[in-house]
Each structure stands twice: as structure tokens, then as C-alpha cells.
Design a protein around this motif. Structure first.
Motif, PDB file in Angstrom:
ATOM      1  N   VAL A   7      -0.776 -24.132  -8.991  1.00 48.94           N
ATOM      2  CA  VAL A   7      -1.158 -24.425 -10.374  1.00 48.94           C
ATOM      3  C   VAL A   7      -1.796 -23.225 -11.069  1.00 48.94           C
ATOM      4  CG1 VAL A   7      -1.388 -26.909 -10.006  1.00 48.94           C
ATOM      5  CG2 VAL A   7      -3.355 -25.420  -9.588  1.00 48.94           C
ATOM      6  N   ALA A   8      -2.107 -22.178 -10.308  1.00 54.30           N
ATOM      7  CA  ALA A   8      -2.647 -20.953 -10.906  1.00 54.30           C
ATOM      8  C   ALA A   8      -2.434 -19.812  -9.919  1.00 54.30           C
ATOM      9  CB  ALA A   8      -4.135 -21.101 -11.232  1.00 54.30           C
ATOM     10  N   VAL A   9      -2.231 -18.613 -10.447  1.00 55.77           N
ATOM     11  CA  VAL A   9      -2.052 -17.432  -9.592  1.00 55.77           C
ATOM     12  C   VAL A   9      -2.987 -16.325 -10.057  1.00 55.77           C
ATOM     13  CG1 VAL A   9       0.355 -17.974  -9.063  1.00 55.77           C
ATOM     14  CG2 VAL A   9      -0.182 -16.501 -11.000  1.00 55.77           C
ATOM     15  N   GLY A  10      -3.490 -15.545  -9.100  1.00 60.98           N
ATOM     16  CA  GLY A  10      -4.315 -14.398  -9.438  1.00 60.98           C
ATOM     17  C   GLY A  10      -3.498 -13.305 -10.114  1.00 60.98           C
ATOM     18  N   LYS A  11      -4.172 -12.406 -10.785  1.00 59.35           N
ATOM     19  CA  LYS A  11      -3.476 -11.394 -11.599  1.00 59.35           C
ATOM     20  C   LYS A  11      -2.630 -10.434 -10.779  1.00 59.35           C
ATOM     21  CE  LYS A  11      -7.389  -8.165 -11.745  1.00 59.35           C
ATOM     22  NZ  LYS A  11      -8.316  -7.413 -12.629  1.00 59.35           N
ATOM     23  N   ASN A  12      -2.928 -10.297  -9.480  1.00 62.41           N
ATOM     24  CA  ASN A  12      -2.166  -9.366  -8.637  1.00 62.41           C
ATOM     25  C   ASN A  12      -1.028 -10.041  -7.871  1.00 62.41           C
ATOM     26  OD1 ASN A  12      -3.934  -7.331  -9.436  1.00 62.41           O
ATOM     27  ND2 ASN A  12      -5.265  -7.622  -7.658  1.00 62.41           N
ATOM     28  N   VAL A  13      -0.860 -11.333  -8.041  1.00 60.41           N
ATOM     29  CA  VAL A  13       0.125 -12.081  -7.260  1.00 60.41           C
ATOM     30  C   VAL A  13       1.516 -11.969  -7.878  1.00 60.41           C
ATOM     31  CG1 VAL A  13       0.825 -14.369  -6.450  1.00 60.41           C
ATOM     32  CG2 VAL A  13      -1.584 -13.696  -6.380  1.00 60.41           C
ATOM     33  N   THR A  14       2.484 -11.536  -7.075  1.00 59.78           N
ATOM     34  CA  THR A  14       3.876 -11.457  -7.529  1.00 59.78           C
ATOM     35  C   THR A  14       4.803 -12.288  -6.642  1.00 59.78           C
ATOM     36  OG1 THR A  14       4.226  -9.462  -6.187  1.00 59.78           O
ATOM     37  CG2 THR A  14       3.545  -9.148  -8.481  1.00 59.78           C
TER      38      THR A  14
END
Length: 331
Positions: A88-95
Motif C-alpha cells: 500500500v506504500a513504497v519508500g522513495k528508493n524502492v524500484t
């Protein structure tokens, strides 16, 4: 509805399943390299039960377990190693993942899955759920299958044509040890109780020994590998008569004695599988190929987690015991 809070099963002291209680706690937030998962299913593993009450901790390891996870009280108040759910949410560095992905994985050092939300590092033991699998099916795989794969393939280098014996063939690790040994081309003997003979055969065992009326150790020098998944069932000294001269004893549930002896006796294999994305990908490949299948004994809802722990402590579970959580719009 307070969007900063969530329901979770917590515990603040060690003890019986009664120390577990349902509470509202603060919802986690993902760091730059994490994803936030809305939990749809988790499990009660031997590891969860051990961290709550040390029920299956091998002799000599209870103090070490307390030193790592909390000497007087648990450092992590929410148990739950295996998880399946929706990102439901991803950190800014997650690809690697995106919002909406259905994922499953394991985090034995992070825990926290007995809750409506949990965070996991995106580059660790997490993978997309294969198409057609339910959350309940997916969540029952990582702990048992990863452990079996690590010991049989990575540590024992099990080869086609070798003969392997799986002690505790109907348990959380055993059901996958039987299947993965067959995938690797081995001849498999499963050891279980009378009530589990049928499931051992369904999983592919070539031979089944009912331990209630037969002792496999009377078969001299028969096995290349014995994988022992039952705490306190045997020692290498007891098992070695059934092993070939160069046979390996995989002490999945071994105690301090096996750990010490393994230092000089290279036929005794101990250890803990690394929980990595690579291992998860190997399991996903086997699931997609139909080489392994989940085994679920019972399913409970989050509010019944205490009863689920109580059942696991009977040592009668087959495969996995799953805890389900309804989607937020159904809760």
C-alpha cells in the motif's frame, strides 16, 4: 477511523499462549528502502511459538534465544515471521515493487506480521505471489520451503539418485523437504505418524515409515542424507547407524550438542537459512512449475491467534497453521 492506528496481536512477557492479546497500536511507516504491506495472511511457525514461550527451543539454546530477542521480556512486541498481503506504500528508493502488488515473504529478524500492516525491506526475502495462488497458500511457503531448500540443496548438495530420509515429514519443514528432495531427484523415505502416512505419500515419498511401530535406525547404512526436523527426536549418534559412511545428518532442529559437534564433525550440518530475495525467487520458480505445493492444516482469524498458538504447541500440526486478516473495507 484513525488511520494512524491498527489492530495487532501483542505480547509483553514470555509465557503460554495466554500472553497474546489484541490491541490497537501505532501503524508503521516505510523507510526509503521499505514497503508497507497490508497483511492478508500470516502464520504460526515454530519460530513464533519459540519466541513466545520457548516451546520448541532445543536444549541449551534457551538462554541464547533470550539474549538475542530479550532477556527478561521480548524486545519486539508483535510476532509473525511470514507475511502475505498487498503493498500500500513504497519508500522513495524502492524500484522492485509498486503499490498494489500482491507479495509474500519472511522476516524472522523483523517479525511484526501479526498485525494489519507491516513493513519489509524491498530487497530482502519478498516476492510477488504467483498468479492463481491465494494469500493463505502463499504465506504457508517461505519458512518451511526455504529451510528445506537451504539444507538439502545448498548445504547437503543432494544429488539425483541419492536416498534421503525426512524425519518429521508432515511438519512445517518436513512437507517441503519431501517435495524438494523429489525435485532434486532423490529417493525419499518419510518418517511420520500413522495419521500422516497418506499425506506423505501424496507429497511424493517413495517409502513411508510409521514411527509409532517401526524404527528407521534399524536400517544399516542406507541413507545418504537424514534431515531431522523434530526437536529432541534424535542425535547424530543415534542416527549415524542408518547413514552411509559419508552420509550427512542435517540437524534442522538440533540442539547445542549438534552445534558443538558440527565444529569437528563435518557430517553434521547445522545453521539457519539466509532469508534472501534469491531464495524466495527459487521457491517462486518451483511453485510456478508445480514442483511444490502448500500444505495448510488449519486457518484462524487474527482474533483467534491465541488458539492457533495453542494448537501448534500440541505438535500435531501438518504443514502450516495460517492466520487470516480481512481487507480493511471488510473489517
Amino acid at each position: 477511523m484513525n488511520t494512524t492506528m491498527m489492530r495487532a496481536i501483542v505480547y509483553t512477557e514470555y509465557g503460554s499462549p495466554d500472553v497474546l492479546r489484541l490491541e490497537e497500536v501505532e501503524k508503521p511507516y516505510p523507510s526509503p528502502d521499505e514497503v508497507l504491506i497490508q497483511v492478508r495472511a500470516t502464520t504460526v511457525t515454530a519460530g513464533d511459538v519459540n519466541l513466545r514461550g520457548f516451546s520448541f527451543v532445543p536444549d541449551g539454546l534457551k538462554l541464547l534465544t533470550r539474549l538475542v530477542f530479550g532477556l527478561r521480556r521480548p524486545r519486539q512486541a508483535i510476532l509473525g515471521t511470514e507475511v502475505a498481503g498487498e503493498i500500500v506504500a513504497v519508500g522513495k528508493n524502492v524500484t522492485r515493487f509498486k503499490v498494489g502488488d500482491a507479495v509474500f515473504g519472511i522476516g524472522s529478524d523483523r517479525l511484526g506480521a501479526y498485525a494489519e500492516y507491516v513493513t519489509r525491506k524491498a530487497e530482502e526475502a519478498l516476492a510477488l505471489i504467483p498468479q492463481g495462488m491465494t494469500f493463505e497458500e502463499a504465506v504457508s511457503v517461505p519458512f518451511g520451503a526455504m529451510t528445506a531448500y537451504y539444507f538439502l540443496k545448498d548445504r547437503a548438495n543432494l544429488q539425483a539418485g541419492q536416498h534421503v530420509l525426512v524425519n518429521g515429514a508432515s511438519g512445517g519443514v518436513g512437507v517441503y523437504a519431501v517435495q524438494i528432495a523429489k525435485v532434486l531427484g532423490a529417493e525419499v523415505t518419510a518418517v511420520c505418524s500413522t495419521r500422516n502416512i497418506a499425506i506423505a505419500r501424496e507429497l511424493g515419498a517413495d517409502h513411508v515409515i510409521d514411527y509409532t511401530c517401526e524404527d528407521f535406525k534399524i536400517n544399516p547404512a542406507l541413507y545418504n542424507v537424514i534431515i531431522d526436523t523434530v526437536v529432541g527426536a534424535m542425535t547424530f549418534k543415534q542416527a549415524k547407524t542408518a547413514l552411509k559412511s559419508d552420509g550427512l545428518y542435517l540437524a534442522v532442529a538440533g540442539g547445542i550438542g549438534e552445534m558443538i559437534r558440527s565444529v569437528w564433525n563435518k557430517r553434521i550440518i547445522v545453521g539457519t537459512p539466509p532469508e534472501t530475495a534469491e531464495l524466495m525467487n527459487a521457491l517462486v520458480a518451483m511453485l510456478k512449475a508445480g514442483q511444490i505445493k502448500p500444505v495448510i492444516d488449519r486457518t484462524y482469524v487474527l482474533e483467534e491467534t491465541t488458539e492457533a498458538h495453542r494448537y501448534v504447541e500440541t505438535r500435531r500440526k501438518r504443514g502450516s497453521v495460517v492466520i487470516t486478516l480481512a481487507p480493511m473495507d471488510e473489517a
